[in-house]
Design a protein around this motif. Structure first.
Motif, PDB file in Angstrom:
ATOM      1  N   LEU A   1       0.818  -1.212   0.000  1.00 37.78           N
ATOM      2  CA  LEU A   1       0.000   0.000   0.000  1.00 37.78           C
ATOM      3  C   LEU A   1       0.856   1.269   0.000  1.00 37.78           C
ATOM      4  CD1 LEU A   1      -2.907  -0.951   2.427  1.00 37.78           C
ATOM      5  CD2 LEU A   1      -2.868  -1.006  -0.071  1.00 37.78           C
ATOM      6  N   THR A   2       2.177   1.110   0.165  1.00 40.09           N
ATOM      7  CA  THR A   2       3.080   2.254   0.113  1.00 40.09           C
ATOM      8  C   THR A   2       3.428   2.555  -1.340  1.00 40.09           C
ATOM      9  OG1 THR A   2       4.039   1.666   2.248  1.00 40.09           O
ATOM     10  CG2 THR A   2       5.285   3.190   0.869  1.00 40.09           C
ATOM     11  N   PRO A   3       3.117   3.753  -1.840  1.00 45.09           N
ATOM     12  CA  PRO A   3       3.401   4.069  -3.247  1.00 45.09           C
ATOM     13  C   PRO A   3       4.892   3.960  -3.561  1.00 45.09           C
ATOM     14  CG  PRO A   3       1.929   5.704  -2.281  1.00 45.09           C
ATOM     15  CD  PRO A   3       2.430   4.859  -1.149  1.00 45.09           C
ATOM     16  N   ASP A   4       5.205   3.211  -4.606  1.00 44.89           N
ATOM     17  CA  ASP A   4       6.593   3.016  -5.022  1.00 44.89           C
ATOM     18  C   ASP A   4       6.706   3.446  -6.480  1.00 44.89           C
ATOM     19  OD1 ASP A   4       9.125   2.184  -5.701  1.00 44.89           O
ATOM     20  OD2 ASP A   4       8.936   0.182  -4.827  1.00 44.89           O
ATOM     21  N   THR A   5       7.404   4.552  -6.714  1.00 41.66           N
ATOM     22  CA  THR A   5       7.484   5.094  -8.077  1.00 41.66           C
ATOM     23  C   THR A   5       8.187   4.138  -9.038  1.00 41.66           C
ATOM     24  OG1 THR A   5       9.515   6.302  -7.509  1.00 41.66           O
ATOM     25  CG2 THR A   5       7.425   7.476  -7.271  1.00 41.66           C
ATOM     26  N   ARG A   6       8.974   3.210  -8.514  1.00 39.80           N
ATOM     27  CA  ARG A   6       9.660   2.265  -9.384  1.00 39.80           C
ATOM     28  C   ARG A   6       8.676   1.313 -10.060  1.00 39.80           C
ATOM     29  NH1 ARG A   6      13.647  -0.272  -5.075  1.00 39.80           N
ATOM     30  NH2 ARG A   6      11.622  -0.297  -4.034  1.00 39.80           N
ATOM     31  N   CYS A   7       7.503   1.153  -9.467  1.00 38.35           N
ATOM     32  CA  CYS A   7       6.495   0.240 -10.013  1.00 38.35           C
ATOM     33  C   CYS A   7       5.384   0.978 -10.745  1.00 38.35           C
ATOM     34  CB  CYS A   7       5.880  -0.602  -8.890  1.00 38.35           C
ATOM     35  SG  CYS A   7       7.063  -1.660  -8.039  1.00 38.35           S
ATOM     36  N   PHE A   8       5.623   2.232 -11.089  1.00 33.21           N
ATOM     37  CA  PHE A   8       4.578   3.032 -11.727  1.00 33.21           C
ATOM     38  C   PHE A   8       4.134   2.407 -13.040  1.00 33.21           C
ATOM     39  CE2 PHE A   8       3.491   6.659 -14.621  1.00 33.21           C
ATOM     40  CZ  PHE A   8       2.278   6.961 -14.030  1.00 33.21           C
ATOM     41  N   PHE A   9       2.808   2.331 -13.202  1.00 34.12           N
ATOM     42  CA  PHE A   9       2.212   1.837 -14.439  1.00 34.12           C
ATOM     43  C   PHE A   9       1.482   3.012 -15.076  1.00 34.12           C
ATOM     44  CE2 PHE A   9      -1.351  -0.434 -16.638  1.00 34.12           C
ATOM     45  CZ  PHE A   9      -0.571  -1.090 -17.576  1.00 34.12           C
ATOM     46  N   GLY A  10       1.792   3.314 -16.327  1.00 37.11           N
ATOM     47  CA  GLY A  10       1.322   4.552 -16.952  1.00 37.11           C
ATOM     48  C   GLY A  10      -0.149   4.595 -17.276  1.00 37.11           C
ATOM     49  N   LEU A  11      -0.985   4.651 -16.262  1.00 33.66           N
ATOM     50  CA  LEU A  11      -2.418   4.814 -16.465  1.00 33.66           C
ATOM     51  C   LEU A  11      -2.689   6.193 -17.075  1.00 33.66           C
ATOM     52  CD1 LEU A  11      -3.435   3.375 -13.007  1.00 33.66           C
ATOM     53  CD2 LEU A  11      -3.733   2.229 -15.211  1.00 33.66           C
ATOM     54  N   ARG A  12      -3.641   6.246 -17.981  1.00 33.41           N
ATOM     55  CA  ARG A  12      -3.829   7.459 -18.777  1.00 33.41           C
ATOM     56  C   ARG A  12      -4.067   8.711 -17.930  1.00 33.41           C
ATOM     57  NH1 ARG A  12      -8.823   7.527 -22.764  1.00 33.41           N
ATOM     58  NH2 ARG A  12      -9.872   7.639 -20.738  1.00 33.41           N
ATOM     59  N   SER A  13      -4.979   8.635 -16.966  1.00 33.46           N
ATOM     60  CA  SER A  13      -5.289   9.833 -16.186  1.00 33.46           C
ATOM     61  C   SER A  13      -4.111  10.241 -15.305  1.00 33.46           C
ATOM     62  CB  SER A  13      -6.544   9.622 -15.324  1.00 33.46           C
ATOM     63  OG  SER A  13      -6.323   8.676 -14.292  1.00 33.46           O
TER      64      SER A  13
END
Length: 276
Positions: free
Chosen positions: A15-27
């Protein structure tokens, strides 16, 4: 607990946001591009809203990362309750001497912003949970945006908040702040296709093959209403329950139990069953 069982390098649904796992959702991508472009153009004030759990903190962290060394960044993760508290938080982030008295803080902030502008690293303030700020603090945000030279704004601002922020800004006494917002972005919930790709992406990032069937991902999408935080909760519980039963893929039984164990997801599933 279940990572080695499923061949995972790390927990894929933390549940901790990790920018390394970012998935490019459109919005999310649109919101990041809006914030970065507006700051580069010196547009002053930007608003990003999204329902609880739709990824505002992740977007905020990615904006901070994208702005990088080109700006003097002030990140306020928690809402200030008073104008003095807001000024003190900003002053601390700008490295202003904590001995500066309350009545001189705004002047010190302006001076720090002038120095930053001369160094070609203008100040950008990012305020999270802006919907929780009292009216006087929101008005102080607007006044910070008034600090400017003849050429440009001295301080630019990005406000992140829940949909309640839009309700606050629609009030008559907030019309001046509303008029100052040059760009807005809204974080949407995920479609089924996005949810399915998102789940597979998170697993792949941590070294695992797909573990959820199309049926399982659809049930999770319906129960989560496409809210990323709920997707994470349901996937984590499904993996944990499947591991407990010795399964090497997520079972239908585990998904049902995960939904049953998550009140908001259970509510969504019941409503879907009632309304078809």
């Amino acid at each position: 607990m279940y990572m080695s069982h499923f061949g995972l390098n790390a927990a894929p649904f933390s549940l901790t946001p990790d920018t390394r796992c970012f998935f490019g959702l459109r919005s999310h991508v649109d919101a990041i591009n809006t914030c970065v472009s507006a700051m580069e153009m010196g547009e002053g004030l930007v608003k990003v809203t999204g329902e609880v759990g739709t990824g505002k903190t992740m977007v905020c962290r990615l904006v901070l990362k994208a702005l990088g060394d080109s700006f003097t960044l002030v990140f306020l993760p928690n809402p200030a309750n008073t104008v003095a508290g807001l000024h003190r938080l900003i002053a601390d982030e700008l490295g202003i001497d904590d001995q500066v008295t309350e009545d001189k803080l705004l002047g010190a902030i302006q001076q720090a912003a002038i120095i930053a502008a001369l160094d070609e690293k203008p100040v950008v303030i990012l305020c999270d949970e802006a919907q929780a700020m009292p009216d006087k603090v929101l008005e102080a945000i607007r006044l910070l945006g008034n600090l400017e030279t003849e050429q440009r704004k001295l301080i630019q601002l990005i406000m992140f908040g829940q949909p309640e922020l839009d309700e606050r800004l629609s009030q008559h006494n907030m019309r001046q702040l509303l008029q100052r917002i040059s760009f807005s972005a809204e974080l949407a919930t995920l479609s089924f296709a996005e949810t399915s790709a998102y789940i597979d992406h998170r697993l792949k990032e941590q070294g695992a093959s797909p573990l959820f069937s199309t049926w399982a991902k659809r049930r999770i999408w319906v129960a989560s209403q496409g809210i990323p935080r709920l997707v994470h909760q349901l996937c984590h519980k499904s993996l944990l329950l499947s591991f407990g039963r010795g399964k090497h893929r997520v079972s239908a039984h585990a998904v049902r139990l995960a939904i049953k164990d998550t009140p908001l997801a259970r509510k969504h599933s019941v409503l879907q069953a009632v309304w078809g």
